[in-house]
Design a protein around this motif. Sequence first.
Motif, PDB file in Angstrom:
ATOM      1  N   SER A 197     -10.041  -3.995   1.511  1.00 19.23           N
ATOM      2  CA  SER A 197     -10.366  -3.056   0.439  1.00 19.23           C
ATOM      3  C   SER A 197     -11.576  -2.195   0.791  1.00 19.23           C
ATOM      4  N   ARG A 245      -7.689  -9.773   0.811  1.00 22.81           N
ATOM      5  CA  ARG A 245      -7.593  -8.799  -0.281  1.00 22.81           C
ATOM      6  C   ARG A 245      -8.259  -9.387  -1.523  1.00 22.81           C
ATOM      7  N   ASP A 285      -7.611  -8.865  -4.887  1.00 25.04           N
ATOM      8  CA  ASP A 285      -6.742  -9.202  -6.012  1.00 25.04           C
ATOM      9  C   ASP A 285      -5.497  -9.912  -5.499  1.00 25.04           C
ATOM     10  N   GLY A 327       0.789  -3.566   2.358  1.00 28.27           N
ATOM     11  CA  GLY A 327      -0.010  -2.522   2.966  1.00 28.27           C
ATOM     12  C   GLY A 327       0.526  -2.211   4.341  1.00 28.27           C
ATOM     13  N   GLY A 336       1.303  -8.423  -2.629  1.00 32.49           N
ATOM     14  CA  GLY A 336       0.602  -7.232  -2.147  1.00 32.49           C
ATOM     15  C   GLY A 336       1.187  -6.749  -0.840  1.00 32.49           C
ATOM     16  N   SER A 340      -3.804   0.972   4.936  1.00 33.83           N
ATOM     17  CA  SER A 340      -3.540   1.733   3.712  1.00 33.83           C
ATOM     18  C   SER A 340      -2.575   0.971   2.823  1.00 33.83           C
ATOM     19  N   ASN A 341      -2.694   1.206   1.521  1.00 36.85           N
ATOM     20  CA  ASN A 341      -1.745   0.661   0.546  1.00 36.85           C
ATOM     21  C   ASN A 341      -1.718   1.580  -0.662  1.00 36.85           C
ATOM     22  N   ALA A 342      -0.979   1.163  -1.673  1.00 39.01           N
ATOM     23  CA  ALA A 342      -0.821   2.018  -2.849  1.00 39.01           C
ATOM     24  C   ALA A 342      -2.063   2.032  -3.729  1.00 39.01           C
ATOM     25  N   VAL A 343      -2.965   1.097  -3.497  1.00 37.40           N
ATOM     26  CA  VAL A 343      -4.181   0.996  -4.313  1.00 37.40           C
ATOM     27  C   VAL A 343      -5.390   1.417  -3.482  1.00 37.40           C
ATOM     28  N   GLY A 344      -6.051   2.481  -3.881  1.00 35.53           N
ATOM     29  CA  GLY A 344      -7.249   2.917  -3.178  1.00 35.53           C
ATOM     30  C   GLY A 344      -6.946   3.781  -1.964  1.00 35.53           C
ATOM     31  N   LYS A 345      -8.003   4.273  -1.359  1.00 42.67           N
ATOM     32  CA  LYS A 345      -7.883   5.130  -0.191  1.00 42.67           C
ATOM     33  C   LYS A 345      -7.744   4.296   1.082  1.00 42.67           C
TER      34      LYS A 345
END
Length: 256
Positions: free
Chosen positions: A139, A156, A158, A165, A163, A204-209
């Motif tokens: 993160s 990670r 959460d 990525g 999850g 990278s993932n769908a949450v955050g940059k």
Amino acid sequence: MFWGNGKAMRAVLAGTAAVCAVVMAGTAAAQSVVVRSTGPSATTYPQGKKLPANTSVVLKAGDHVTVLDKAGTRVLSGPGTFALNGTVNRDQSGGTALAAMMTRGTTARTRTGAVRGAVSGTPVAAPAGPDNVWYVDVSKGGTYCIADPATLVLWRPDKTGEGTGKLLSQDGSTVDVTWRAGSALKVWPAASVPLVDGQTYTFSNAVGKPVKIRTMLLGSVPVDEIEVAGAMADKGCNAQLDLLATLATPDAGGGQ
């Protein structure tokens, strides 16, 4: 006679070398490392700076310098002069937490499949960071020293649900990373994206940059916590120094 003198000389030299080794080892073990620094004196005591044994840290108002020395990880707050001579006793729980955070080996690998849910109806806040200094926080990213490429773990914050990525290397190699619901840990997929010393990866993932992860391989890992922090400082592994700073307690020795 000549042989006798040579034998005596070799004995003297061997003794001198042994004494020097002990002195040098003691000095290395007694040094301090700055793991976090804010305030007017941050340029004087930057993160990663090594301080010799029995030195004094002179701070101004507004300074907060976190050091790891043989007394533990502690925050020195200015104004004041603080002697880093190890006379402040580390409390037992703090020492245990530091040792646990620096533990490495096969523990990470065996824990990655564990699933532990919270008590039904009881919300659990995601932790701010890993509980082990050798885990890579996906993160935040940063530069990380790697003790053992075979057991490197991606962490990670959460872990409530599944999850996913994507991990991308500089040479274009890419792989999807998937965590099971309830697990915060995933072993680095070295078969698809090999670990290379000094290389920067993108996660990278769908949450955050997307974040950058730079890996620095350690040829050998010291046993002493201070020397480990020193090795991390030498390699610029500031993400791990930041994590060590979270264990710090206010200085109990007082400034002068």
